[in-house]
Design an enzyme around this catalytic site. Sequence first.
Site, PDB file in Angstrom:
ATOM      1  N   CYS A 248      -6.998   8.489 -20.051  1.00  0.00           N
ATOM      2  CA  CYS A 248      -6.203   8.405 -21.280  1.00  0.00           C
ATOM      3  C   CYS A 248      -7.065   8.224 -22.525  1.00  0.00           C
ATOM      4  CB  CYS A 248      -5.180   7.276 -21.151  1.00  0.00           C
ATOM      5  SG  CYS A 248      -3.898   7.651 -19.924  1.00  0.00           S
TER       6      CYS A 248
ATOM      7  N   ASP B 110       0.859  -1.189   0.000  1.00  0.00           N
ATOM      8  CA  ASP B 110       0.000   0.000   0.000  1.00  0.00           C
ATOM      9  C   ASP B 110       0.889   1.230   0.000  1.00  0.00           C
ATOM     10  OD1 ASP B 110      -0.284   1.807   2.731  1.00  0.00           O
ATOM     11  OD2 ASP B 110       0.638  -0.140   3.079  1.00  0.00           O
TER      12      ASP B 110
ATOM     13  N   HIS C 230      -5.785   7.704 -13.419  1.00  0.00           N
ATOM     14  CA  HIS C 230      -4.739   7.096 -14.253  1.00  0.00           C
ATOM     15  C   HIS C 230      -3.675   6.401 -13.401  1.00  0.00           C
ATOM     16  CE1 HIS C 230      -1.587   6.398 -17.122  1.00  0.00           C
ATOM     17  NE2 HIS C 230      -0.780   7.004 -16.264  1.00  0.00           N
TER      18      HIS C 230
ATOM     19  N   CYS D 224      -7.288   3.688 -19.567  1.00  0.00           N
ATOM     20  CA  CYS D 224      -8.143   4.196 -18.490  1.00  0.00           C
ATOM     21  C   CYS D 224      -9.017   5.336 -19.011  1.00  0.00           C
ATOM     22  CB  CYS D 224      -7.309   4.652 -17.292  1.00  0.00           C
ATOM     23  SG  CYS D 224      -6.490   6.259 -17.502  1.00  0.00           S
TER      24      CYS D 224
END
Length: 373
Positions: free
Chosen positions: A311, A268, A337, A308
């Site tokens: 994009c 993470d 993104h 995505c």
Amino acid sequence: MYAVRYELIKTCKQSGARLGRLHTPHGVIETPIFMPVGTQATVKAMTPEELKEIGSQIILSNTYHLYMRPGHELVKEAGGLHKFMNWDKPILTDSGGFQVFSLGPLRKITEEGVHFRSHIDGSKHFISPEKAMEIQNALGSDIMMAFDECAPYPADRDYVKNSLERTTRWLERCKEAHKNTENQALFGIIQGGMYKDLREQSAKEVLSIDLPGYAIGGLSVGEPKQLMYEVLEYTTPLMPVDKPRYLMGVGSPDDLVEGVIRGVDMFDCVLPTRIARNGTAMTSQGKVVVRNAKYAKDFTPLDPECDCYCCKNYTRAYIRHLVKANEILGARLITIHNLNFLLKLMEQIREAIMEDRLLDFRAEFFAKYGYEI
């Protein structure tokens, strides 16, 4: 039976990396996995629906921040963190230890716990291992982290030794205080700084306490990358094969690849969302600081290899304009993104493990991204 169970699917013949599944009360997670950070019950700039759309399997929230506001009792009254934030997939909560210790002069560590002043209003508070468990039990996360001390870098040997031994004692108290073992899994944290023998001591002590998973803490705190990799190389082999291994607070693309090669299953980091708000994107060709003047008339996507929402619909020139004008949409688009980029990277890593070619993948990815092995 534990609330969370790890299933090892395959070990990469080329690298030794692990492919697995983590079974939780709110769904199965394919590992290795990156967990977006939703510190205050929200991944900054993202809706839960958007997170699902880009393939988020689990998110992380923060015990300290949710204790400070809105308060764990309120979250419990709302039906727990999943209901409160409208997220029906797994959630991991960290114990708040790192945040409390990062308060520096605002806190005082004792054997009982940590006395500290709020970063919000200066009010006095106290978190002990028992309190950390009470808060996380109220939040209802699938995975709870034990209350520990994250030693700074650099730190002298005596300090680190005393710190890790207190972390072990706190873990014993956490396990004793954990009240919802059927629905929530408690993970212990291996500390020991950059000292090999202290990492071994901490691993021995923490692993002697039977838990469904274990984490490696105290890395990515300012040490050189090669030193972090070295610590991982001698720490992960000490950890059980049949339980998940979580490297806390690590999330740059190179560190994810290198961490997986060294046997880590879970990661993470706030990095992808934080740099997005500063106008920086992670792309297949390396880092793009989209606020820079050279992108003012660049009418191409942030990353030509990315599919995505950002994009597919927007150009670098437009996103740069949004960032320069302090428009919220700029931060949102780059965040979408960046998280999509890391989640897709983890998908590619899982495929490479399945096909026994992770070291080849690393070479290809690093060459394109601009890293040196």
